[in-house]
Design an enzyme around this catalytic site. Structure first.
Site, PDB file in Angstrom:
ATOM      1  N   ASP A  48       0.788  -1.242   0.000  1.00  0.00           N
ATOM      2  CA  ASP A  48       0.000   0.000   0.000  1.00  0.00           C
ATOM      3  C   ASP A  48       0.822   1.294   0.000  1.00  0.00           C
ATOM      4  O   ASP A  48       1.791   1.413   0.747  1.00  0.00           O
ATOM      5  CB  ASP A  48      -0.853   0.091   1.277  1.00  0.00           C
ATOM      6  CG  ASP A  48      -1.584  -1.180   1.595  1.00  0.00           C
ATOM      7  OD1 ASP A  48      -1.500  -2.150   0.836  1.00  0.00           O
ATOM      8  OD2 ASP A  48      -2.258  -1.191   2.650  1.00  0.00           O
ATOM      9  N   GLU A 218     -10.681  -2.247   4.165  1.00  0.00           N
ATOM     10  CA  GLU A 218      -9.353  -1.744   4.508  1.00  0.00           C
ATOM     11  C   GLU A 218      -9.139  -0.365   3.878  1.00  0.00           C
ATOM     12  O   GLU A 218      -9.863   0.037   2.973  1.00  0.00           O
ATOM     13  CB  GLU A 218      -8.264  -2.690   3.959  1.00  0.00           C
ATOM     14  CG  GLU A 218      -8.413  -4.126   4.409  1.00  0.00           C
ATOM     15  CD  GLU A 218      -7.262  -5.024   3.941  1.00  0.00           C
ATOM     16  OE1 GLU A 218      -6.681  -5.690   4.787  1.00  0.00           O
ATOM     17  OE2 GLU A 218      -6.960  -5.052   2.733  1.00  0.00           O
TER      18      GLU A 218
END
Ligand code: FRU
Length: 502
Positions: A48, A218
């Site tokens: 990420d 998420e």
């Protein structure tokens, strides 16, 4: 995602961490799968994007990083800086695991008014400490992100007893004079508020159940976007319940009053990107008002196979940076459109018009006029469409091919990477043919296709819908065919090449 979260980190705790810092030096940016216009790490694993924040002419990109290898683990925050969102200078690793756990995803803000007491304009990182449990911690930098100090009283938010409690994204909410955090809490997003980034209070929880299988939520991001002079709020949620399998990012459009987010009616789920390789993306913080863009970047992979992609020495890359905007759908709801940021012009050649004409019942080879470019963009306009199933094929001399197929009667675009090159590293999940809505009528279809060494990003009708997909061809695709075997089309094709960002 993933249940191996709690296993991480401990390895790094006893290390002399400096030894893993990036020192510059020789890089292998010529690997056959090395992206030439996308950020990727010099070496090792990334996932990420984290802590994206703009300060004094610099875009900061932190990211989930394994300083010790090319698979997920030892999660730390790596760091890169850019002046134009395209050319990145990799920096030393900024946050290493500690006794509270690994450093999971999070955000960064500029504390202009020194609400936290770390100094005026301190850059404050808010991240998840993932150890025995997940808690939220902060760290600050008073030297424009060059070095960080972890706050001595971490964590700032304790875990209320949840396994999934992570990925804080924080912004300053002017109207209520406080910081607001969006946090993923299993199948929901929970909002917290704070006057000083240290003491947080619960505000509300957002959930949306559409009756289908429910993924883990998420990497949320809540941010405002103007539409027709009205301020709307967009909530991004990355989830393990993607339309084409694995992981992808969905969005809601609605309102936020400083306490809770309410989604406007729309046929959810709506997806920021329907391809398989755009995950955990969020927008940059602290973009100056004079710019005003919501600038997004995502991790260009999918948890289904992220640990197995066939690159060497490094693994993982980011999508092209994109500017997000709201567009009205004919059925009276708002879509989130994305277009590559205009900074891309700085590495682009002039457009070269390579074909204008009518294609009738044939497979037309179009000379792109390029040889082994670092990367390139195609702009293809279909008009006077009689054939409702035109196909764009991109291939190379080795027979690797991707097909971008339009099904205009059903309003779908398909991206077929079954024969795109190397697919066997995860045969169960990688090859496939993926669908996305076209969101427009038959009269005019425009595709912008960005082709790099190991990715293809397709934007439909100025970014009304898009697909980002990894591909691993033996060489970049340099041949193009337009297939119209069911009628005729007027086609207009332009090509431009990009300089490598390295
Ligand atoms: C998303 C994610 C986050 C987590 C991070 C761990 O890809 O699973 O929820 O913070 O990756 O690396």
């Amino acid at each position: 995602m993933v249940c191996f979260f709690f296993l991480s980190s401990i390895v790094l705790l006893s290390c002399d961490t400096d030894e893993f810092d990036y020192q510059g030096g020789k890089t292998d940016f010529e690997d056959v799968y090395r992206p030439q216009i996308h950020f990727s790490p010099q070496k090792n694993w990334i996932n990420d994007p984290n802590g994206m924040v703009y300060l004094d002419g610099e875009y900061h990109l932190f990211y989930q990083y394994n300083p010790l290898g090319t698979v997920w683990g030892n999660m730390s925050w790596g760091h890169a800086i850019s002046k134009d969102l395209l050319k990145w200078e990799q920096q030393a690793v900024k946050l290493y695991p500690d006794e509270l756990g690994a450093i999971f995803s999070g955000s960064a803000v500029i504390d202009k008014n020194n609400t936290a007491g770390f100094g005026e304009n301190a850059m404050v990182a808010i991240y998840t400490s993932s150890g025995q449990k997940q808690t939220q911690s902060i760290a600050y930098s008073t030297d424009k992100g060059r070095t960080f100090t972890k706050y001595s009283e971490n964590p700032v938010i304790e875990n209320p007893g949840m396994a999934d409690f992570r990925d804080p994204k924080v912004f300053w909410h002017e109207a209520t004079n406080k910081w607001v955090m969006s946090l993923s809490t299993h199948h929901t997003i929970t909002f917290y508020g704070s006057a000083n980034l240290i003491d947080w209070e619960y505000l509300s929880e957002f959930r949306y159940y559409d009756g289908g299988p429910y993924g883990i939520w998420e990497c949320p991001d809540l941010f405002p976007l103007e539409f027709n002079g009205e301020k709307k709020w967009v909530l991004l949620v990355s989830t393990t319940n993607a339309p084409n399998g694995g992981t992808a990012t969905q969005y809601f459009v609605g309102s936020f009053d400083g306490l809770s987010f309410k989604a406007d009616p729309a046929p959810y789920p709506l997806w920021l990107d329907y391809g398989r390789d755009n995950y955990a993306g969020v927008t940059w913080s602290n973009i100056p008002d004079t710019d005003g863009r919501a600038i997004f970047i995502g991790w260009m992979s999918n948890w289904n196979y992220a640990n197995q992609t066939p690159t060497s020495g490094f693994r993982g890359a980011m999508t092209l940076p994109r500017s997000l905007s709201l567009v009205q759908h004919s059925d009276n709801y708002l879509l989130l459109g994305s277009e590559v940021v205009s900074e891309i012009e700085s590495i682009a050649s002039d457009w070269n018009s390579v074909f204008t004409g009518t294609i009738v019942n044939e497979s037309k080879t179009v000379e792109m006029g390029i040889t082994a470019p670092p990367a390139y963009e195609l702009e293809i306009e279909f008009s006077d469409v009689q054939d409702t199933n035109p196909v764009l094929e991109l291939s190379n001399v080795h027979g690797d091919i991707v097909k971008i197929e339009l099904d205009l009667l059903n309003g779908q675009l398909y991206f077929d990477r079954r024969n795109s090159g190397h697919v066997s590293f995860n045969f169960a999940h990688f090859p496939g043919r993926f669908s996305s809505p076209v969101h427009s009528g038959l009269d005019k279809i425009k595709l912008n296709v960005f082709v790099d060494q190991s990715s293809v990003e397709v934007f439909i009708n100025e970014g009304l819908s898009c697909q980002t997909n990894l591909v691993f061809p033996k060489e970049i695709y340099d041949q193009m065919n337009i297939v119209s075997d069911n009628g005729s089309l007027d086609v207009n094709i332009g090509v431009r090449v990009f300089n490598s960002i390295w």
